[in-house]
Every structure is written in structure tokens, then in C-alpha cells.
Design an enzyme around this catalytic site. Structure first.
Site, PDB file in Angstrom:
ATOM      1  CG  ASP A  42      -2.411   4.756   5.703  1.00  0.00           C
ATOM      2  OD1 ASP A  42      -2.766   5.709   6.422  1.00  0.00           O
ATOM      3  OD2 ASP A  42      -1.226   4.443   5.498  1.00  0.00           O
ATOM      4  CG  HIS A  94      -2.892  -0.546  -2.610  1.00  0.00           C
ATOM      5  ND1 HIS A  94      -2.511  -1.383  -1.586  1.00  0.00           N
ATOM      6  CD2 HIS A  94      -2.255  -0.989  -3.719  1.00  0.00           C
ATOM      7  CE1 HIS A  94      -1.676  -2.295  -2.073  1.00  0.00           C
ATOM      8  NE2 HIS A  94      -1.506  -2.072  -3.344  1.00  0.00           N
TER       9      HIS A  94
HETATM   10 ZN   LIG Z   1      -1.665   2.831   1.522  1.00  0.00          ZN
END
Ligand SMILES: [Zn+2]
Length: 251
Positions: free
Chosen positions: A56, A211
Site C-alpha cells: 500500500d 500516505h
Molecule cells: Zn494506505
């Protein structure tokens, strides 16, 4: 009639999820992967011995290339849940991921908590990312993972309306903050082995990006991925989520 997959997910959620909600646990149910109270998402099918590595918060020019080398050295394919704005900034890296036979999925444009985001913005986050990925790759995007695993029924409905299946996981640890690759691999191994004992495939989350910023350090996560590839290559089959498309259709 519930399929074996749906039954497995429901059994995992069941009473505990309901109690959590009754206790005012909105965030608990919205964030807990096995909970179906906030809509169904693919976790893993009942296929012992299959292992999906998923990464991710990339693409990350600082660490995704090293990760691609590690995966290539084991001949393994994985699934990358990309942040749309990073994909837009690093299109060549997205193409390199695809060219190596991996699958890319949608992880929203800016990684907000979608359980707390208005529907119109959720749609924008997902659609903009899908369109950017499809422009870069020339391929349809089939998978969506909500940032932080946070969702509510409307989020999953929007994802499905855009042609994507929501995906969560069944093996995760705090690899984004853990400096020891050994500890990351050790903790994930315990979870993978537990899924294996119970007859389930493993859907493992690691992070090749972050992120909050492009270019974060992900050395421990990449090294841990290498350790998992070493450990399981003789006993497990490494798959992308595309291998589970039929499983999802049974939901
Ligand atoms: Zn994430």
C-alpha cells in the site's frame, strides 16, 4: 445462501462486531477488517496455501524499485494499492510495476479516512485515481482498498459503482513504524500460519510507500517482504488478487 467465503467472513465479524457497535463502536466496526456491518469486502478465500502479498501507499521512487527487484528475484507477483496523486507524479514507476506482471489497485487519491468523508468527495477520490491509473496502464482497475481500512456502506457502494471490488486483509502489522524487518516478518508469519491452519489463503499488507509523503523510508518493509518470499516459496503459491476474482463473485 451464503458461500463458504461469505460465511467465513460473517463468522469472523458476527457477535463481536455487533457488540462493538452496540457499545458505541462506530469507528471499531468501520475500521475492523472482518466486520461486515459496514459492507462486504474481499478478505481472502478458503484456499489454504495461497498467499497474496499486497503493498500500500506507493508508488514510492525511493523503495518501490528495490521491492520490484526482490519480487523478481523470487519470480513472485504481488498487488500494489497505489495512491492516485503519487501515481500521477510517478507514471513510469507505475508502468514498471505493470510490466513486471504485478496488479495495481486503487487506494484513493489523497488517502483520507473515507468513513468520515462526504460521498461526493469519496466518489472524486476513487474516480480520479481509477482514471489516472487506467490512463497510465491502459488497463481496467478492478480492486480498491480503503485507506486505513476505513469504510461505510456508501464507500463500498461507490467503489462497486466504479467497477472495483473492495479489498481488506487478514495479515497486517505496524510495518510503517517498525524498524526491524525481522520483527515485521515474524509477526506476519504468525498471522499467515494461523490463516493456513484454519484453511484460509493469506492476504498480507506491507507498505512500500507512506500516505503522508512521497519518498519515505521503507527499507524494513521491503526486507520483510524478502523474508516472507524466502520462507514461503516452497510451501505457498504467491498470487495476485486477480487470482481471487472468482472467489469475490461468490459473495
Ligand atoms: Zn494506505
Amino acid at each position: 445462501m451464503l458461500s463458504p467465503l461469505a460465511t467465513g467472513i460473517a463468522a469472523g465479524a458476527g457477535l463481536t462486531g455487533l457488540l462493538g457497535l452496540a457499545a458505541g463502536g462506530y469507528a471499531y466496526a468501520a475500521l475492523w477488517p472482518p466486520s461486515t456491518l459496514f459492507g462486504q469486502a474481499l478478505i481472502a478465500p478458503p484456499r489454504r496455501g495461497e498467499l497474496a502479498l499486497t503493498f500500500d501507499d506507493g508508488p514510492n521512487p525511493a523503495w518501490t524499485p528495490q521491492l520490484l527487484d526482490v519480487l523478481a528475484s523470487h519470480g513472485a507477483q504481488a498487488t500494489f494499492f497505489l495512491v492516485g496523486r503519487y501515481a500521477q507524479a510517478e507514471p513510469a514507476l507505475v508502468e514498471r510495476i505493470l510490466a513486471a506482471g504485478h496488479v495495481v489497485g486503487n487506494h484513493s487519491w489523497s488517502h483520507p479516512n473515507l468513513a468520515m468523508t462526504a460521498g461526493v468527495r469519496v466518489h472524486l477520490e476513487l474516480a480520479q485515481t481509477r482514471d489516472t491509473l487506467e490512463q497510465i496502464t491502459g488497463q481496467r482497475v478492478h480492486w480498491f482498498r480503503p485507506p486505513f481500512g476505513a469504510r461505510r456502506p456508501a464507500v463500498l457502494k461507490i467503489a462497486r459503482s466504479l467497477g472495483m471490488t473492495p479489498v481488506l486483509w487478514n495479515a497486517i502489522t505496524n510495518d510503517w513504524s517498525e524498524p526491524s524487518a525481522d520483527r515485521i516478518a515474524h509477526r506476519l508469519t504468525a498471522k499467515i500460519d494461523r490463516q493456513h491452519r484454519n484453511g484460509w489463503a493469506a492476504n498480507v499488507v506491507l507498505h512500500d510507500g507512506g500516505h503522508l509523503a512521497l519518498g519515505v523510508h521503507r527499507g524494513p518493509s521491503v526486507a520483510a517482504a524478502g523474508q516472507l518470499l524466502e520462507r514461503y516459496e516452497s510451501t505457498h503459491k504467491f498470487v495476485t488478487l486477480d487470482a481471487w476474482s472468482d472467489a469475490d463473485r461468490r459473495l
